[in-house]
Design a protein around this motif. Structure first.
Motif, short mmCIF file in Angstrom:
data_model
loop_
_atom_site.label_atom_id
_atom_site.label_comp_id
_atom_site.label_asym_id
_atom_site.label_seq_id
_atom_site.Cartn_x
_atom_site.Cartn_y
_atom_site.Cartn_z
N TRP A 9 0.84 -1.20 0.00
CA TRP A 9 0.00 0.00 0.00
C TRP A 9 0.88 1.25 0.00
CZ3 TRP A 9 -5.27 0.36 -0.41
CH2 TRP A 9 -5.82 1.63 -0.23
N GLY A 69 2.61 4.43 0.93
CA GLY A 69 2.67 5.16 2.19
C GLY A 69 2.61 4.26 3.41
N TRP A 111 1.29 1.51 6.38
CA TRP A 111 0.12 1.31 7.25
C TRP A 111 -0.56 2.63 7.59
CZ3 TRP A 111 -1.62 2.98 11.93
CH2 TRP A 111 -2.71 2.29 12.47
N ALA A 112 0.22 3.66 7.89
CA ALA A 112 -0.37 4.94 8.31
C ALA A 112 -1.24 5.53 7.21
CB ALA A 112 0.73 5.92 8.71
N ALA A 113 -0.77 5.46 5.97
CA ALA A 113 -1.56 6.00 4.85
C ALA A 113 -2.83 5.18 4.65
CB ALA A 113 -0.71 6.01 3.57
N TRP A 114 -2.71 3.86 4.79
CA TRP A 114 -3.90 3.02 4.64
C TRP A 114 -4.91 3.29 5.74
CZ3 TRP A 114 -5.23 -0.74 8.31
CH2 TRP A 114 -6.40 -1.47 7.98
N GLY A 120 -5.34 5.89 7.47
CA GLY A 120 -5.91 7.22 7.39
C GLY A 120 -7.09 7.32 6.45
N GLN A 121 -7.20 6.39 5.50
CA GLN A 121 -8.32 6.44 4.55
C GLN A 121 -9.33 5.29 4.74
OE1 GLN A 121 -8.73 4.06 1.60
NE2 GLN A 121 -7.52 2.84 3.06
#
Length: 256
Positions: free
Chosen positions: A174, A176, A178-181, A183-184
């Motif tokens: 994914w 970015g 874990w954090a990017a995932w 967040g959405q």
């Protein structure tokens, strides 16, 4: 002269023969002539169906179920009609927020007309894991009842394991990480559960060139996690008048 034992045996034989004859006579007699022996053995009388009986009347002998006469086939290969398999997608750019119902019946009827489908079926697919498809009456106050009922059936605020994002890994590669995932990623376990309860597919018969829906029936896309862009898969199968063939659409991946 018969002895005492011989007379007793003959008498017993006559008694047995008489009993057998009486039993055979009873079996041969018509039902109307047989004696009534027990209330429990009598079959309950059928209660006639009253005019305007309520649809929720308990099933049984009081509820009459009929099979309507089948219509003669309207088409055949000999008349120039062709068997078609035509896939399309309906697109909803943005659904209403939360739980909402979108009537897609007019678009499906239009696809049937465009394809010239005379006899066959239409398969409808909800292409997301947080939407569903169903058939019911498209009446505004009833739609409000449906939304309230579904909200109570699986409240969004209840605790769900699916919503524990800190315990779930991000999809592989994914962008970015874990954090990017996280967040959405929506916390929408209730929407997934309601989708499974309602169902994701429908099969609609087409007869005489028209959808065989009831007077008050509509095909409804049920949004359970809006607002979002959504798609509905529609495949037409059957005999098309004059060999009309619809254009197949390319199926794009659908997010939940």
């Amino acid at each position: 002269m018969l002895s005492s034992g011989q007379r007793h045996a003959a008498s017993g034989s006559q008694t047995t023969a008489g009993a057998r004859a009486k039993a055979l006579h009873s079996l041969a007699a018509p039902k109307s002539a047989r004696p009534f022996t027990s209330k429990a053995s009598a079959a309950p009388a059928r209660r006639p169906v009253a005019a305007g009986a309520l649809p929720h009347e308990p099933p049984g002998t009081s509820t009459e179920v009929r099979i309507s006469p089948s219509q003669a086939p309207a088409v055949s290969a000999a008349t120039g009609h062709q068997l078609i398999f035509s896939y399309h997608q309906l697109e909803v750019p943005a659904t209403p927020p939360g739980i909402a119902l979108v009537d897609v019946t007019p678009q499906i009827r239009e696809l049937v007309a465009q394809a010239g489908l005379v006899e066959g079926s239409v398969n409808v697919l909800s292409r997301h894991t947080t939407t569903a498809v169903t058939i019911n009456e498209n009446e505004a106050r009833l739609m409000d009842d449906v939304r309230q009922f579904l909200s109570q059936l699986a409240p969004a605020s209840a605790p769900y394991l699916h919503n524990d994002l800190h315990l779930r890994p991000a999809p592989e590669n994914w962008p970015g990480g874990w954090a990017a995932w996280a967040g959405q990623e929506p916390r929408n376990a209730h929407s997934h559960l309601l989708s499974m309860v309602l169902g994701n597919t429908l099969a609609l018969p087409v007869s005489g060139g028209r959808l065989a829906l009831g007077t008050w029936q509509s095909v409804l896309l049920v949004e359970l996690d809006g607002p979002r862009p959504r798609t509905v898969g529609v495949q037409l199968t059957g005999w098309a008048a004059g060999g009309a063939v619809g254009n197949a659409a390319t199926a794009a991946p659908a997010r939940d």
